[in-house]
Design an enzyme around this catalytic site. Structure first.
Site, PDB file in Angstrom:
ATOM      1  N   GLU A  41      -5.234   5.525   6.793  1.00 52.67           N
ATOM      2  CA  GLU A  41      -5.845   4.285   6.317  1.00 52.67           C
ATOM      3  C   GLU A  41      -5.059   3.651   5.169  1.00 52.67           C
ATOM      4  O   GLU A  41      -5.082   2.440   4.983  1.00 52.67           O
ATOM      5  CB  GLU A  41      -7.293   4.516   5.895  1.00 52.67           C
ATOM      6  N   PHE A  49     -23.762  12.662   5.538  1.00 53.36           N
ATOM      7  CA  PHE A  49     -22.431  12.995   6.052  1.00 53.36           C
ATOM      8  C   PHE A  49     -21.492  11.787   5.930  1.00 53.36           C
ATOM      9  O   PHE A  49     -21.832  10.694   6.359  1.00 53.36           O
ATOM     10  CB  PHE A  49     -22.529  13.454   7.504  1.00 53.36           C
ATOM     11  N   GLN A  50     -20.358  12.019   5.331  1.00 56.67           N
ATOM     12  CA  GLN A  50     -19.334  10.990   5.116  1.00 56.67           C
ATOM     13  C   GLN A  50     -19.841   9.800   4.312  1.00 56.67           C
ATOM     14  O   GLN A  50     -19.395   8.669   4.502  1.00 56.67           O
ATOM     15  CB  GLN A  50     -18.723  10.540   6.443  1.00 56.67           C
ATOM     16  N   LYS A  90     -24.103   1.179   8.891  1.00 57.38           N
ATOM     17  CA  LYS A  90     -24.100   1.262  10.349  1.00 57.38           C
ATOM     18  C   LYS A  90     -25.265   0.467  10.942  1.00 57.38           C
ATOM     19  O   LYS A  90     -25.117  -0.197  11.972  1.00 57.38           O
ATOM     20  CB  LYS A  90     -24.173   2.728  10.769  1.00 57.38           C
ATOM     21  N   MET A 143      14.408   7.912  -9.338  1.00 56.56           N
ATOM     22  CA  MET A 143      14.035   7.218 -10.569  1.00 56.56           C
ATOM     23  C   MET A 143      13.494   8.199 -11.610  1.00 56.56           C
ATOM     24  O   MET A 143      13.781   8.073 -12.809  1.00 56.56           O
ATOM     25  CB  MET A 143      12.993   6.139 -10.251  1.00 56.56           C
TER      26      MET A 143
HETATM   27  C1  LIG Z   1       2.548   7.483  -5.244  1.00 52.97           C
HETATM   28  C2  LIG Z   1       3.518   7.657  -6.354  1.00 52.97           C
HETATM   29  N1  LIG Z   1       3.754   8.893  -6.858  1.00 52.97           N
HETATM   30  C3  LIG Z   1       4.657   9.064  -7.844  1.00 52.97           C
HETATM   31  C4  LIG Z   1       5.325   8.002  -8.377  1.00 52.97           C
HETATM   32  C5  LIG Z   1       6.333   8.198  -9.511  1.00 52.97           C
HETATM   33  N2  LIG Z   1       7.668   7.811  -9.048  1.00 52.97           N
HETATM   34  C6  LIG Z   1       8.209   6.615  -9.324  1.00 52.97           C
HETATM   35  S1  LIG Z   1       9.720   6.409  -8.672  1.00 52.97           S
HETATM   36  C7  LIG Z   1       9.709   7.959  -8.027  1.00 52.97           C
HETATM   37  C8  LIG Z   1      10.887   8.491  -7.262  1.00 52.97           C
HETATM   38  C9  LIG Z   1      11.044   7.856  -5.940  1.00 52.97           C
HETATM   39  O1  LIG Z   1      11.967   8.633  -5.216  1.00 52.97           O
HETATM   40  P1  LIG Z   1      12.616   8.087  -3.887  1.00 52.97           P
HETATM   41  O2  LIG Z   1      11.547   7.589  -2.974  1.00 52.97           O
HETATM   42  O3  LIG Z   1      13.525   9.109  -3.326  1.00 52.97           O
HETATM   43  O4  LIG Z   1      13.424   6.820  -4.383  1.00 52.97           O
HETATM   44  P2  LIG Z   1      14.711   6.778  -5.361  1.00 52.97           P
HETATM   45  O5  LIG Z   1      14.202   6.591  -6.751  1.00 52.97           O
HETATM   46  O6  LIG Z   1      15.446   8.061  -5.195  1.00 52.97           O
HETATM   47  O7  LIG Z   1      15.469   5.595  -4.888  1.00 52.97           O
HETATM   48  C10 LIG Z   1       8.516   8.621  -8.344  1.00 52.97           C
HETATM   49  C11 LIG Z   1       8.190   9.998  -7.969  1.00 52.97           C
HETATM   50  C12 LIG Z   1       5.029   6.729  -7.849  1.00 52.97           C
HETATM   51  N3  LIG Z   1       5.589   5.618  -8.307  1.00 52.97           N
HETATM   52  N4  LIG Z   1       4.138   6.595  -6.828  1.00 52.97           N
END
Ligand SMILES: Cc1ncc(C[n+]2csc(CCOP(=O)(O)OP(=O)(O)O)c2C)c(N)n1
Ligand SMILES: [Mg+2]
Lengths: 569, 179
Positions: free
Chosen positions: A49, A111-112, A161, A473
């Site tokens: 979802e 439920f749910q 529902k 990042m």
């Molecule tokens: C749902 C979620 N969890 C954690 C983060 C923290 N976060 C920001 S950038 C990042 C790294 C992303 O890694 P990747 O998808 O490999 O992209 P890259 O930075 O390597 O280009 C993380 C873990 C986030 N923004 N969103």
């Protein structure tokens, strides 16, 4: 005519111009799914979802129309939550329809059963719990109206529902929706325009801060006129990219944490900031106490609660940006600010020498090169969707679109996993656009199950997977601020090419820059969704960068070109 | 400083929750909140008191105003107004101090609404400061329990608030009103 609540739902959606609904069925929406079979609306069965909410969001951002997601009660509905919060932060108009347990058992932990109006109260623009079929028609109309008007945002309609099963006399009422407490079209007092015009006419070093409001209000043309007349340079927020063509000589590029040096310098040196439909997010201001110290500030926004929220302004104008600029224009004098513009652009050419795009790759594949190549080989005309991370910032820096609604990205919430589903939504909204998803190896795996949806729908999304083997990042922050202690950031990845192939889609791999052009062309020409895995330099960083707590123009700069690398070529 | 808002809302389930949530979410602490019906069916009126500076007060107003179920918001802090609160205070009494307490009730123009051999219940209305002061006077006798309604407020003069959201330095365009 007597109809069931479930039938009314599809009737109203059709009347609202909905052609596609992204959803996932379950017990509490069974009546509505049953009625779907008699509707002409196309339902896209997603794999999770969250994907449905992001698809609706991507659909909305690409087209400017309201996107619709549907889910069952409880777990189905809670799975929407991340997508709703994402849409809320970026003011994206979506309507989420969820099933709820029978009204008679609400509050009994049936439920749910989840109190979804409670859960989503702070992450929706508005929400409704509907317990009778009679209310359904009017409430759904209101939902669409609220979602798209004023400052757009997500609206959730939770429908029990028994309300879906109940019978009602339904007629389409096309009088305008009347909501006495909701006043989306405000307009500033005349004095405010006057004061704004005086500040603008007297400013010698002004900068326009263009946000997503430019695009949402359709102010692109008038902004351009305004810029050409006043010779005021424009800095863009991440979501504002595309509001002014990237190729416009006065478009400086993106501001903020990963904005270019000349852009942030200009803001810090300015004597007037014109904030157009943006909200001074902390990612664009840096430390507030040192932000644009010499600048008077004019803030134009449709949302009154944004004025003076984080930055104290001299003139706050509430209103639709396009309308406001139209009212303001006659009072604005033609300006020659060449000295100021030259001063900014001089810094640009100096900084551009460090630009990785101009640097030799030394046999290695850099993400920035890949994205720049993609820009080049798609003539800068693709509709780009990104995920969140380093690749997102490189995209904002190196894929410079000339058109609005051509860079779709999760800005305010920074939701990893947004990219793939949002790109599917965008492609379904704009089937004639060439859609490219630029995504990291981490975020891709958060919603990769939607590859099955690509296959199911026959949707063609081109995927540039920037595989750096890390949650890049976060790894960059660890490199800079945590002594290279890479806790939790290395990725153990699947074979991405096999993964897409297992879905009946095409997978390609790129390890050298020389292959990029032909692989990009191959992807464009291949039918159906294609993924190119770009195996890029692993410990590469996004520059420049304003470290947290620093003044906006105190930036970690891109290192000088490496002389050894240069001599290899 | 303490800011007092009058908020007209639609009388629907969950509206109080929405209003309260908008304060909680932004970390504003509500000092007092009173809600009840108005003379118009379907419309309730809240009086909300919050500790905030002038800028924050505007943010609060604008955020309340944004809510679909909120009909009107007014910051009446600086207006010429009447502010009232009602309290019930149950005080411990003894044969020796009973008279003294009765006199105090008199002085404060409050009312005794329940009497037992060991206690009296006092009903008092007035501005917050008056009630605080009475509580302070009763404290040494021993307060058994107490309840306060929170403040309600209303501007003086022959007017009621009208729909002119000037706090956002904006007006509703005439076309929109005409609709
Ligand atoms: C749902 C979620 N969890 C954690 C983060 C923290 N976060 C920001 S950038 C990042 C790294 C992303 O890694 P990747 O998808 O490999 O992209 P890259 O930075 O390597 O280009 C993380 C873990 C986030 N923004 N969103
Ligand atoms: Mg990565």
């Amino acid at each position: 005519m007597t109809k069931t609540g479930a039938q009314v739902i599809w009737e109203v959606l059709a009347k609202e111009g909905v052609e596609i609904v992204f959803g996932y069925p379950g017990g509490a929406v069974l009546p509505t799914y049953d009625a779907l079979l008699d509707s002409s609306i196309h339902h896209v069965r997603v794999r999770h979802e969250q994907g449905a909410a992001h698809m609706a969001d991507g659909y909305a951002r690409a087209s400017g129309r309201v996107g619709v997601a549907m889910a069952t009660s409880g777990p189905g509905a809670t799975n929407l939550v991340t997508g709703i919060a994402t849409a809320m932060m970026d003011s994206s108009p979506i309507v989420c329809i969820t099933g709820q347990v029978n009204s008679g058992v609400i509050g009994t932990d049936a439920f749910q059963e989840t109190d979804l109006t409670g859960v989503t109260l702070p992450i929706t623009k508005h929400n409704y719990l509907v317990t009778s079929a009679d209310e359904l028609g009017p409430v759904l109309r209101e939902a669409f109206y609220v979602a798209r008007s004023g400052r757009p945002g997500p609206v959730l309609v939770d429908i029990t529902k028994d309300a879906q099963n109940g019978k009602t006399e339904w007629v389409w009422d096309d009088r305008p929706v009347r909501l006495p407490g909701y006043q989306p079209d405000l307009r500033a007092l005349p004095e405010e325009y006057q004061r704004a015009a005086e500040l603008i006419n007297n400013a010698r070093c002004p900068v326009i801060l263009a946000g997503q409001g430019v695009i949402m209000s359709g102010a692109m043309d008038i902004l351009r006129e305004f810029v050409d007349m006043t010779n005021i340079p424009v800095a863009e927020t991440l979501l504002g990219i595309g509001g002014l063509p990237a190729s416009h000589p006065l478009n400086l590029g993106m501001m903020g944490m990963h904005g270019e040096v000349w852009v942030n310098n200009a803001i810090q040196e300015a004597d007037l900031l014109l904030a157009f439909g943006m909200r001074f997010d902390d990612r664009v201001t840096g430390t507030l106490s040192t932000y644009a110290p010499n600048a008077a500030k004019i803030h134009i926004d449709i949302d009154p609660s944004e004025i003076n929220k984080v930055v104290r302004v001299d003139v706050g104008i509430v209103g639709d940006l396009r309308e406001t600029l139209e009212i303001l224009m006659p009072a604005i004098e033609r300006g020659d600010r060449n000295g100021w513009v030259d001063h900014i652009l001089e810094q640009k050419s100096e900084a551009a020498e460090r630009d990785i795009v101009g640097q030799p790759e030394g046999g290695q594949l850099y993400a920035a090169h890949v994205i720049n190549d993609l820009w080049k080989y798609t003539n800068g005309e693709a509709l780009i969707v990104t995920d969140v991370g380093q690749h997102q910032m490189w995209t904002a820096q190196y894929y410079r679109p000339d058109k609005p609604r051509h860079l779709i990205t999760s800005g305010g919430l920074g939701t990893m996993g947004f990219g793939l589903p949002a790109s599917i939504g965008a492609k379904m909204a704009c089937p004639d656009e060439e859609v490219w998803l630029i995504v990291g190896d981490g975020g891709f795996q958060m919603t990769a199950s939607e590859l099955a949806t690509c296959r199911q729908e026959g949707v063609k999304v081109n995927i540039a997977l920037i595989n750096n083997g890390y949650l890049g990042m976060v790894r960059q922050w660890q490199e800079f601020f945590y002594d290279r202690r890479y806790a939790g950031t290395p990725n153990v990845n699947p074979d991405f090419v096999k993964l897409v192939e297992a879905h009946g889609l095409t997978g390609l791999r790129c390890t050298e820059r020389g292959q990029a052009e032909s692989l990009i062309q191959q992807a464009r020409e291949t039918e159906g969704t294609v993924l190119i895995e770009f195996q890029v330099v692993q410990e590469d960083n996004v520059y420049p960068m304003v470290p947290a707590g620093a003044k906006l123009n105190v930036m970690i700069r891109r290192p000088e070109p490496n002389p050894e690398l240069a001599s290899e070529v | 400083m303490l800011q007092t808002f009058t908020v007209y809302v639609e009388d629907k389930p969950g509206v109080l929750n929405r209003v309260a949530s908008s304060f909680r979410r932004r970390g504003f602490n509500i000092e007092s909140l009173a809600v009840g019906h108005t003379h118009k069916p379907g419309i309730s009126r809240m009086t909300i008191v919050v500790e905030a500076d002038g800028f924050t007060a505007r943010t609060i107003e604008a955020n309340l105003y944004k809510m679909v179920n909120v009909l009107l918001v007014e910051n009446i802090t600086y207006d010429d107004k009447v502010i009232r609160e009602l309290a019930l205070i149950k005080v411990r009494t003894s044969p020796e101090n009973r008279l003294e307490i009765f006199q105090t009730v008199e002085v404060y123009r409050s009312k005794i609404v329940d009497v037992t051999t060991e206690s009296v219940m006092v009903e008092v209305t007035g501005p917050t400061a008056k009630i605080d002061s009475l509580v302070e006077v009763f404290e040494p006798y021993g307060i058994i329990e107490m309840v306060r309604t929170g403040v309600i407020g209303m501007g003086r003069g022959p007017y009621a608030p009208t729909i002119s959201p000037e706090f956002v330095e904006a007006v509703v365009p005439e076309e929109a009103v005409a609709k």
